[in-house]
Structures are given as structure tokens and as C-alpha cells.
Design an enzyme around this catalytic site. Sequence first.
Site, PDB file in Angstrom:
ATOM      1  N   GLU A 230       0.989  -1.247   0.156  1.00 11.60           N
ATOM      2  CA  GLU A 230      -0.090  -0.048   0.091  1.00 11.60           C
ATOM      3  C   GLU A 230       0.849   1.303   0.068  1.00 11.60           C
ATOM      4  O   GLU A 230       1.903   1.184   0.616  1.00 11.60           O
ATOM      5  CB  GLU A 230      -0.858   0.221   1.088  1.00 11.60           C
ATOM      6  CG  GLU A 230      -1.946  -1.210   1.416  1.00 11.60           C
ATOM      7  CD  GLU A 230      -2.807  -1.172   0.316  1.00 11.60           C
ATOM      8  OE1 GLU A 230      -3.118  -0.092  -0.453  1.00 11.60           O
ATOM      9  OE2 GLU A 230      -3.504  -2.313   0.196  1.00 11.60           O
ATOM     10  N   ASP A 255     -19.085  -9.500  -8.627  1.00 13.91           N
ATOM     11  CA  ASP A 255     -18.892  -8.759  -7.429  1.00 13.91           C
ATOM     12  C   ASP A 255     -18.427  -7.225  -7.764  1.00 13.91           C
ATOM     13  O   ASP A 255     -18.636  -6.460  -7.102  1.00 13.91           O
ATOM     14  CB  ASP A 255     -17.953  -9.378  -6.488  1.00 13.91           C
ATOM     15  CG  ASP A 255     -17.948  -8.728  -5.002  1.00 13.91           C
ATOM     16  OD1 ASP A 255     -19.005  -8.644  -4.451  1.00 13.91           O
ATOM     17  OD2 ASP A 255     -16.658  -8.538  -4.741  1.00 13.91           O
TER      18      ASP A 255
END
Length: 324
Positions: A230, A255
Site C-alpha cells: 500500500e 462482485d
Amino acid sequence: MTLTPAEANIFDTSAATRMRRSLGEQSEDGIREVAKQFESLFVQMMLKSMRAATPGDGLFSNAGTDQYQQLYDQQMGLAVTQGDGPGFGIAAMVERQLREQVGFDNPAPVTGGKGIQDYGRLPVMRIQEAPTPDVAPKPGAPTGKATGLGGKGDGWEKPEDFVRDIWPAARATAQELGVDPRALVAQAALETGWGRHVIRKADGEGANNLFGIKATPGWQGDRVRVPTLEYRGGIPQREMAEFRAYDSLEDSFRDYLQFLNNNPRYAGALKVSDDPVAFTNALQQAGYATDPHYARKIQQIMGGDILRATLPELKNDAPRTTPL
């Protein structure tokens, strides 16, 4: 700027600044410099571990000699990996993976090893034997249909095969969203390294997560916890996170469709869905990913050689009439 072995110095306080600048440039020279810095750090850690496992020098060992040895090992790590030499080959693999992530072409394949993303997002798996040529594929490996990675295959070997397999589901989902299907294929390619680094469960079974969607507290399906990279303040950091797991690749697309439609923060992206550049920019602005260059990487893949070469043969297929 690439340093020669003589110029590389562990007391150079500007090394971290150069690395941050290289990460932000997203240039070929910057990627090459970051890859060498990564290999240098790896070599330094390896030397440190080897030194810790080696018995001391007894009477002649003291704090001063230990400190000198640590500095020597750090300098050795820099000297081995800087300059134009091949080093240990780690930098070449890292450079190749970074080039793929930002959409640059790789002029020549790197033999052996795995990409950096293997170590950043995948759980530890048992070592498997390399497949023998001209042998039937392992059960569960991709077979030309987007049915999923339920087995323990190693994913797609060729980016073109990945594109062909996910194209039907990508096109159907794109029709529902009003998005150019190239944007979905490129995003899935970025998230999974062209299908070679799909997130896997602890037993090696594929999680079929093509879009890097994390498992929020309200998620009722299966999930897998793995390391991920990240960006915090523009600097990449290694973290643990839970991601959603699906039974098939179609479920991943389904999804993704619901994820965008049911989250108000992506309403702006859906309003400009007819423009793939504006759509991907809006996804980044809405916080889909922490990578500050996320949208640009997707756009580079959309305009890259792989999609330009593969999609023409797929666009002539009959459109899918039933929703996922």
C-alpha cells in the site's frame, strides 16, 4: 542517476531521497534504479543473516570489529548491485515486474525466479516442480475458459491467454456498467500481473480476485489474508490485509459490478463510464487504490502492445446476451 560501485557509499544520506524520487518518476531509468536499490537491500540483509549465523572471532571480536564488519557488509551489498553488472539477477526480475505494472514493454524475458509481487501479495506456498513440456496441464489450471483458479495451477503463462480467458466476462460486465471492456481487462491485468499473481489461499487454492477488492467487515463470503503493498503518503509500505475470495472468475466480475454500483463514492466514475480515461481517473480519485499512479498504469496497459495485439481477434466474437 545510477552510481558506479566506486561511487556507491553507505554514508550517502541522499540515497533514500533518490529512491523516493525514482518511485514517483515512473520512468525507465527510475524503475531500474529502484530495482537495484531493492537488490542492494536484499544482499545487505542476506549478509547480515549469514554473519549472525557465523561464530565470532573469540578473543579478537569486540564492539569495534562488529561495527566495522556491519559497515563492510553494507558497503559490499551496495558495491555488488550498483553499476552495469548483472549482480545476483534480483534487480532484473524486480525491474521486469515494475515495468509490467506501469505498462512498459519488456524487451527480453528474465529466466527463472518470480516477480516481486509473488513476495508482496501471496502467502507462503510449498515448492512445486516445474511443468514438463508437452505434458497435459495440471488439474485446475486455466483451460481457455474464465471458470476460475480453483486448483493449484500457477496461473496464466502468457498475458494473451489471460486476456482471452477473461474477455467474455469483462465484456458482459462492461455492458452492465457502460464501460469500455478494455478498462476492466487492463485493471484486472494490473491487479494480477496479467493473471500470474492472482491472490491465493493458504493451501494454494486460487481466490479468483481479479480486482484487488478487500474484505470489508460487511463481506459475507470467503476471505484470505495476505501481505500487500500500500502507498502511504506516496511511499510504498508492506501491510497485511484481507481480500475477498470467489468460486470463479465470473463471480469476481459480478462482485466488481455490485461493488461499484453499491458504493456512492464511485457514482462519479459511473457518470463518466463512457470515457475509459475519465472512468479510471475517477476510480483513483474516489480512493479505489492507494497507488498515486493507479489510473495512469491502467491507461498505459489499455494502450499497450498486448491489448492492441489480442483484442482485435476477440471483438469479432458474438456478444454475450445473458447477464452474469
